[in-house]
Design a protein around this motif. Sequence first.
Motif, PDB file in Angstrom:
ATOM      1  N   PRO A 140      -2.481  -3.660  -4.265  1.00  0.00           N
ATOM      2  CA  PRO A 140      -3.795  -3.002  -4.373  1.00  0.00           C
ATOM      3  C   PRO A 140      -4.060  -2.476  -5.787  1.00  0.00           C
ATOM      4  O   PRO A 140      -3.155  -1.989  -6.467  1.00  0.00           O
ATOM      5  CB  PRO A 140      -3.697  -1.853  -3.368  1.00  0.00           C
ATOM      6  CG  PRO A 140      -2.234  -1.589  -3.200  1.00  0.00           C
ATOM      7  CD  PRO A 140      -1.556  -2.917  -3.382  1.00  0.00           C
ATOM      8  N   ALA A 152       0.884   4.081  -2.947  1.00  0.00           N
ATOM      9  CA  ALA A 152       0.635   5.485  -2.638  1.00  0.00           C
ATOM     10  C   ALA A 152       1.806   6.363  -3.070  1.00  0.00           C
ATOM     11  O   ALA A 152       1.605   7.479  -3.573  1.00  0.00           O
ATOM     12  CB  ALA A 152       0.378   5.645  -1.140  1.00  0.00           C
ATOM     13  N   ASN A 209       0.819  -1.216   0.000  1.00  0.00           N
ATOM     14  CA  ASN A 209       0.000   0.000   0.000  1.00  0.00           C
ATOM     15  C   ASN A 209       0.851   1.264   0.000  1.00  0.00           C
ATOM     16  O   ASN A 209       0.511   2.253  -0.659  1.00  0.00           O
ATOM     17  CB  ASN A 209      -0.934  -0.003   1.211  1.00  0.00           C
ATOM     18  CG  ASN A 209      -2.054  -1.010   1.070  1.00  0.00           C
ATOM     19  OD1 ASN A 209      -2.724  -1.060   0.047  1.00  0.00           O
ATOM     20  ND2 ASN A 209      -2.254  -1.831   2.091  1.00  0.00           N
ATOM     21  N   ARG A 214      -6.061  15.329  -3.023  1.00  0.00           N
ATOM     22  CA  ARG A 214      -7.032  15.640  -4.073  1.00  0.00           C
ATOM     23  C   ARG A 214      -6.471  16.708  -5.018  1.00  0.00           C
ATOM     24  O   ARG A 214      -6.867  17.872  -4.954  1.00  0.00           O
ATOM     25  CB  ARG A 214      -8.334  16.146  -3.458  1.00  0.00           C
ATOM     26  CG  ARG A 214      -9.068  15.131  -2.595  1.00  0.00           C
ATOM     27  CD  ARG A 214     -10.460  15.633  -2.222  1.00  0.00           C
ATOM     28  NE  ARG A 214     -11.117  14.748  -1.276  1.00  0.00           N
ATOM     29  CZ  ARG A 214     -11.063  14.865   0.039  1.00  0.00           C
ATOM     30  NH1 ARG A 214     -10.365  15.854   0.578  1.00  0.00           N
ATOM     31  NH2 ARG A 214     -11.696  14.028   0.824  1.00  0.00           N
ATOM     32  N   ASP A 230      -6.260  -0.028  -6.344  1.00  0.00           N
ATOM     33  CA  ASP A 230      -6.525   1.406  -6.212  1.00  0.00           C
ATOM     34  C   ASP A 230      -5.768   1.946  -5.013  1.00  0.00           C
ATOM     35  O   ASP A 230      -5.380   1.211  -4.107  1.00  0.00           O
ATOM     36  CB  ASP A 230      -8.026   1.669  -6.042  1.00  0.00           C
ATOM     37  CG  ASP A 230      -8.833   1.167  -7.227  1.00  0.00           C
ATOM     38  OD1 ASP A 230      -8.533   1.579  -8.354  1.00  0.00           O
ATOM     39  OD2 ASP A 230      -9.739   0.341  -6.994  1.00  0.00           O
ATOM     40  N   VAL A 231      -5.611   3.264  -5.022  1.00  0.00           N
ATOM     41  CA  VAL A 231      -4.944   3.920  -3.911  1.00  0.00           C
ATOM     42  C   VAL A 231      -5.986   4.594  -3.031  1.00  0.00           C
ATOM     43  O   VAL A 231      -6.968   5.154  -3.538  1.00  0.00           O
ATOM     44  CB  VAL A 231      -3.907   4.945  -4.433  1.00  0.00           C
ATOM     45  CG1 VAL A 231      -4.577   6.090  -5.168  1.00  0.00           C
ATOM     46  CG2 VAL A 231      -3.031   5.457  -3.310  1.00  0.00           C
ATOM     47  N   ASP A 232      -5.790   4.509  -1.739  1.00  0.00           N
ATOM     48  CA  ASP A 232      -6.742   5.090  -0.790  1.00  0.00           C
ATOM     49  C   ASP A 232      -6.060   6.233  -0.050  1.00  0.00           C
ATOM     50  O   ASP A 232      -5.397   6.032   0.968  1.00  0.00           O
ATOM     51  CB  ASP A 232      -7.221   4.012   0.188  1.00  0.00           C
ATOM     52  CG  ASP A 232      -8.264   4.554   1.172  1.00  0.00           C
ATOM     53  OD1 ASP A 232      -8.891   5.581   0.846  1.00  0.00           O
ATOM     54  OD2 ASP A 232      -8.439   3.955   2.243  1.00  0.00           O
ATOM     55  N   LEU A 233      -6.207   7.441  -0.587  1.00  0.00           N
ATOM     56  CA  LEU A 233      -5.590   8.629   0.010  1.00  0.00           C
ATOM     57  C   LEU A 233      -6.634   9.732   0.079  1.00  0.00           C
ATOM     58  O   LEU A 233      -6.676  10.639  -0.765  1.00  0.00           O
ATOM     59  CB  LEU A 233      -4.392   9.093  -0.837  1.00  0.00           C
ATOM     60  CG  LEU A 233      -3.164   8.174  -0.833  1.00  0.00           C
ATOM     61  CD1 LEU A 233      -2.181   8.611  -1.921  1.00  0.00           C
ATOM     62  CD2 LEU A 233      -2.484   8.211   0.522  1.00  0.00           C
ATOM     63  N   PRO A 234      -7.513   9.680   1.052  1.00  0.00           N
ATOM     64  CA  PRO A 234      -8.612  10.649   1.100  1.00  0.00           C
ATOM     65  C   PRO A 234      -8.158  12.100   1.223  1.00  0.00           C
ATOM     66  O   PRO A 234      -8.886  13.016   0.851  1.00  0.00           O
ATOM     67  CB  PRO A 234      -9.412  10.212   2.337  1.00  0.00           C
ATOM     68  CG  PRO A 234      -8.482   9.358   3.135  1.00  0.00           C
ATOM     69  CD  PRO A 234      -7.572   8.707   2.163  1.00  0.00           C
TER      70      PRO A 234
END
Length: 577
Positions: free
Chosen positions: A174, A143, A139, A183, A176-180
């Motif tokens: 993964p 990222a 992960n 943006r 997709d990347v999960d970086l809320p």
Amino acid sequence: MKMLGSDAVLRSLEAEGVDVVFGLPGGAILPTYDAFARGTTVRHVLARHEQGAGHMAQGYARASGRVGVAIATSGPGATNLVTPIADAWMDSTPLVCITGQVRTTLIGTDAFQECDITGVTIPIVKHSWLVQHVAEIPNVIKAAFHIARTGRSGPVLIDIPRDVQEAELDFTYPADVDLPGWRPPKRGHAKQIKEAARRIARAEQPVLYVGGGTLNADACDELRELAEVGGLPVVTTLMGKGAFPETHALHFGWPGMHGPKWSNWAMNKADLLVACGARFDDRVTGKLAAFAPGAEVIHLDIDAAEIGKLRHADVPVVGPLKDVLRDLAVELVRLHAEGEGRRPDAWIQQIRDWRAEFPLKYAPGRETLKPQRVMELLQDMTAGRDVVFTTGVGQHQMWAMQYLLCERPGSFITSGGLGTMGYGIPAAVGAKAARPEATVICVDGDGCFQMTCQELATAALEQLPIVVVLINNGYLGMVQQWQNLFFDDRLSHVHLTHQVPDYAMLAEAYGCAGFTVSAEDEVEGALQAALDSNRTSVIDFRVDPQEQCFPMIPAGAAALDLIEFEEGEDAKVARPL
């Protein structure tokens, strides 16, 4: 799938499509190097110094448009990467640096080769991670690549303790990347783009001021379309060189401290500046308060932090330049079709007249070889080739900017914001790894060369042949020029000598071809031999030690207050650009 953390690093790099990395092994990163030995599709290029590995990764990134990867061990291995990381930060180069760290149980104990490299690099990375559990590796790497190449590109750092590399995980990469919290903007504001187009259409003396962000955004085709649709003159910064074809009728040189007079006049007498991925750097503007005083500013950039940082933007547009420039061209076509505005033909002719009136000049060499003449002949002999130029930093860099014409993106790779001496040779090695079919030429100075010349061994042994065009004036040339002009000719610790080292013999010692040239009639033969050899080659051009680089804007002076070449009867006018 069960595997060690070290194998997970390589499987993750493979999943990201990485084909080559640059590095140097050491104790804390040894498990990952053992994974290399067990097998991977990723090529490893062994540098002779971690700084070289970092600059190679930068050269790879700038030549390919992809993320460059550098690997080092802990402690001094990691700190040797700090200079290329800082350089990548200043020039927005996408870089993933992976460093080993001491075991997690030893962190904070001042263990052998321990260094808080995430702390050291906080001001010069987009983000960094100290991986404390093996399951985090996939992960984190996902990222890291995403952050490095999206938004305003730049360097990131992943620090992995040795015991984390040795631990086992159930590996999945993964999708997709999960970086809320991350943006970056996806589109420019439509109303702002329309307003920008309206101001361009009505401007009488517009200039497209193009920086390196245009290259990073892969927006060069869109830039050309906008320029041609509007008939707009284009001035490219040092970092933007190659973003617009330099033989194009609408290209008008390079602004700033050593830019031609006509380029600086165009910028400073404009009534509208359209800044495309440019940041109003002090080396471009000179005295900021006096820069382009009569110009409105349209600022197009992916990074909102640059808008208004140094110069107020009358029309700010934040978004990906590829989309913004395309939309701007479409809107400008619509306005022209409706009869609003016109092409600034009289302004274009005025800039052409300035270019004819104030060409680049230098005194021809009678008993000495002139660096400008070497650049002219290099330009002649590489015309039509698929060529990538890299440079060090100093006078030779500015002569390369002035005399080498670049037609394609990624064909001129240099250190801009940080001004890193020693950048040229390793960057050339990285560029050759990215584009093996291209002719890669490093224009270097004798001061820069001696900082990273050990990477000639890398070029020779890794079969990544480059040609080093060494502008050897026996001095730290740019420093000497400043001491001549601003310190009453008091030369202090700048004399290197032409003779020590013997650069041709040093090249041979590294397994390369070496040439020594001291007369103009020898230049073409040496260049041809080096270009035809398919070997890493060093040509020691022993040039006039007194030659200075003009025009020049003194630090802190207004951009129109140029120091020009003092013309004599024997002045040579450089060929028209």
